[in-house]
Design an enzyme around this catalytic site. Structure first.
Site, PDB file in Angstrom:
ATOM      1  N   GLY A 174       0.793  -1.128   0.135  1.00 25.75           N
ATOM      2  CA  GLY A 174       0.151   0.067  -0.079  1.00 25.75           C
ATOM      3  C   GLY A 174       0.737   1.229  -0.064  1.00 25.75           C
ATOM      4  N   GLY A 200       1.651   5.372   0.954  1.00 21.36           N
ATOM      5  CA  GLY A 200       1.589   6.135   2.307  1.00 21.36           C
ATOM      6  C   GLY A 200       2.672   5.655   3.238  1.00 21.36           C
ATOM      7  CG  HIS A 201       3.947   2.467   4.206  1.00 23.73           C
ATOM      8  ND1 HIS A 201       3.322   2.469   5.386  1.00 23.73           N
ATOM      9  CD2 HIS A 201       2.957   1.528   3.492  1.00 23.73           C
ATOM     10  CE1 HIS A 201       2.442   2.089   5.857  1.00 23.73           C
ATOM     11  NE2 HIS A 201       2.131   0.994   4.342  1.00 23.73           N
ATOM     12  CE  LYS A 244       5.160  -3.240   3.583  1.00 21.38           C
ATOM     13  NZ  LYS A 244       4.867  -3.106   2.244  1.00 21.38           N
ATOM     14  CG  ASP A 266       0.942  -6.251   1.032  1.00 16.07           C
ATOM     15  OD1 ASP A 266      -0.147  -5.700   0.643  1.00 16.07           O
ATOM     16  OD2 ASP A 266       1.929  -5.638   1.488  1.00 16.07           O
ATOM     17  CG  HIS A 286      -1.134  -0.657   7.552  1.00 14.93           C
ATOM     18  ND1 HIS A 286      -0.373  -1.552   7.806  1.00 14.93           N
ATOM     19  CD2 HIS A 286      -0.888  -0.241   6.117  1.00 14.93           C
ATOM     20  CE1 HIS A 286       0.349  -2.118   6.649  1.00 14.93           C
ATOM     21  NE2 HIS A 286      -0.169  -1.323   5.664  1.00 14.93           N
TER      22      HIS A 286
END
Length: 333
Positions: free
Chosen positions: A54, A56-57, A105, A110, A219
């Site tokens: 995802g 946002g990292h 991860k 995932d 998250h």
């Protein structure tokens, strides 16, 4: 919610367009399906290296595409796994005849989607292997996982395996190296504030003005304990102690020490924390031979930090020192 965005639904695509405009010499962004790939292509006979997850990292994973690190990355929407068709397309794009390694991860979406992509790619004749990263010592199971979460150790592993792939490691040897690195790395994080997913428009969780969360996930998943904020040295000790005890590291080990900002913590505070982490490593008889300090695996604008430590032999140190040239990490190149 105050964010430098336009339409919340367009954040990931517009950010990727910005990356493509800023780094055309390093990476190319494809859409429909979406993936990021090295601009210079994958040399014939080299094992392709793919990761993703995802958004946002940032800079992980898209910012680690380039020479000496990833050959491609698959970005999902914010905190949402990319889809199997993205992963399959990226796998096919970086197959140079020697197979492809997926670095995954440990988050349920995932893992499931990479497994599906692996099956699809193999049905097309590509030799694909996957290694699941699960370095977080905070909790055994979490909101998004069965088993430990994959966090900061992924950054170190992508760098080390990227260097090994560039050196010509075979797919078997690269898979073994990735597994060995995962076996020898541990991480733990904490948060002072929540983060806000753009499409949600409100904080992921609530923390009081005088509270912190120890063992938080990237998250915003719950950690080990919510408690009153303490001085930085005590916080670092709360993170370092479980890391050292879990592996366990032993007196005389060489280590790579990584202190990471979760996105909203300024470098002055991250370096302050590194000072104590290095001191505690030394007290345990560990020799910090290499380090990494800064925002490399973030959680949007969350204030907080994570600590990662990897046991490092001479081969690992040599691979760590090898040249890397990506938007998010570069030296010796």
């Amino acid at each position: 919610m105050k964010k430098l965005i336009n339409n919340p639904d367009d954040v990931v695509r517009e950010a990727l367009e910005g990356m493509a405009a800023a780094h055309p010499d390093l990476l190319t962004v494809h859409f429909d399906p979406t993936y990021v790939v090295r601009a210079d292509g994958v040399p014939d006979g080299k094992v392709g290296l793919l990761s993703g997850g995802g958004s946002g990292h940032e800079p992980m994973h898209n910012g680690f595409v380039g020479r000496g690190m990833l050959d491609a990355a698959c970005p999902g929407e914010v905190f949402t796994s990319p889809t199997p068709d993205q992963m399959q397309a990226a796998t096919e794009a970086i197959d140079a005849g020697a197979g492809v390694l997926h670095i995954v991860k440990n988050y349920t979406g995932d893992v499931m989607n990479f497994e599906m992509a692996e099956e699809m790619a193999e049905s097309g004749g590509i030799d694909v292997r996957s290694v699941v990263i699960d370095d977080d010592v905070a909790v055994e199971d979490s909101t998004y996982t069965a088993g430990r979460r994959g966090v900061g150790g992924t950054v170190l592993i992508e760098k080390i395996c990227g260097a090994a792939a560039d050196k010509g490691y075979s797919l078997d040897d690269l898979e073994a190296l990735c597994t060995r690195c995962n076996d020898n790395v541990r991480s733990m994080g904490m948060a002072l504030t929540s983060c806000t997913v753009p499409t949600a428009g409100e904080p992921t969780f609530d923390l009081g003005e005088d509270e912190m969360e120890i063992g938080i996930g990237i998250h915003g998943e719950p950690g080990r304990k919510r408690m009153e904020v303490e001085p930085a040295d005590q916080i670092v000790e709360r993170l370092m102690t479980p890391i050292v005890e879990d592996l366990p590291f032993k007196d005389g080990d060489d280590v790579i020490l990584f202190v990471n900002s979760m996105g909203g913590t300024p470098l002055i505070e991250v370096y302050l924390a590194y000072r104590k982490a290095a001191e505690l490593a030394e007290q345990h008889g560990l020799r910090v031979v290499r380090n990494l300090v800064g925002p490399y695996i973030t959680s949007l604008e969350m204030a907080g930090l994570s600590i990662t430590m990897m046991r490092a032999d001479d081969d690992i140190v040599e691979l760590w020192d090898a040249p890397v040239h990506t938007p998010g990490m570069r030296w010796g190149a």
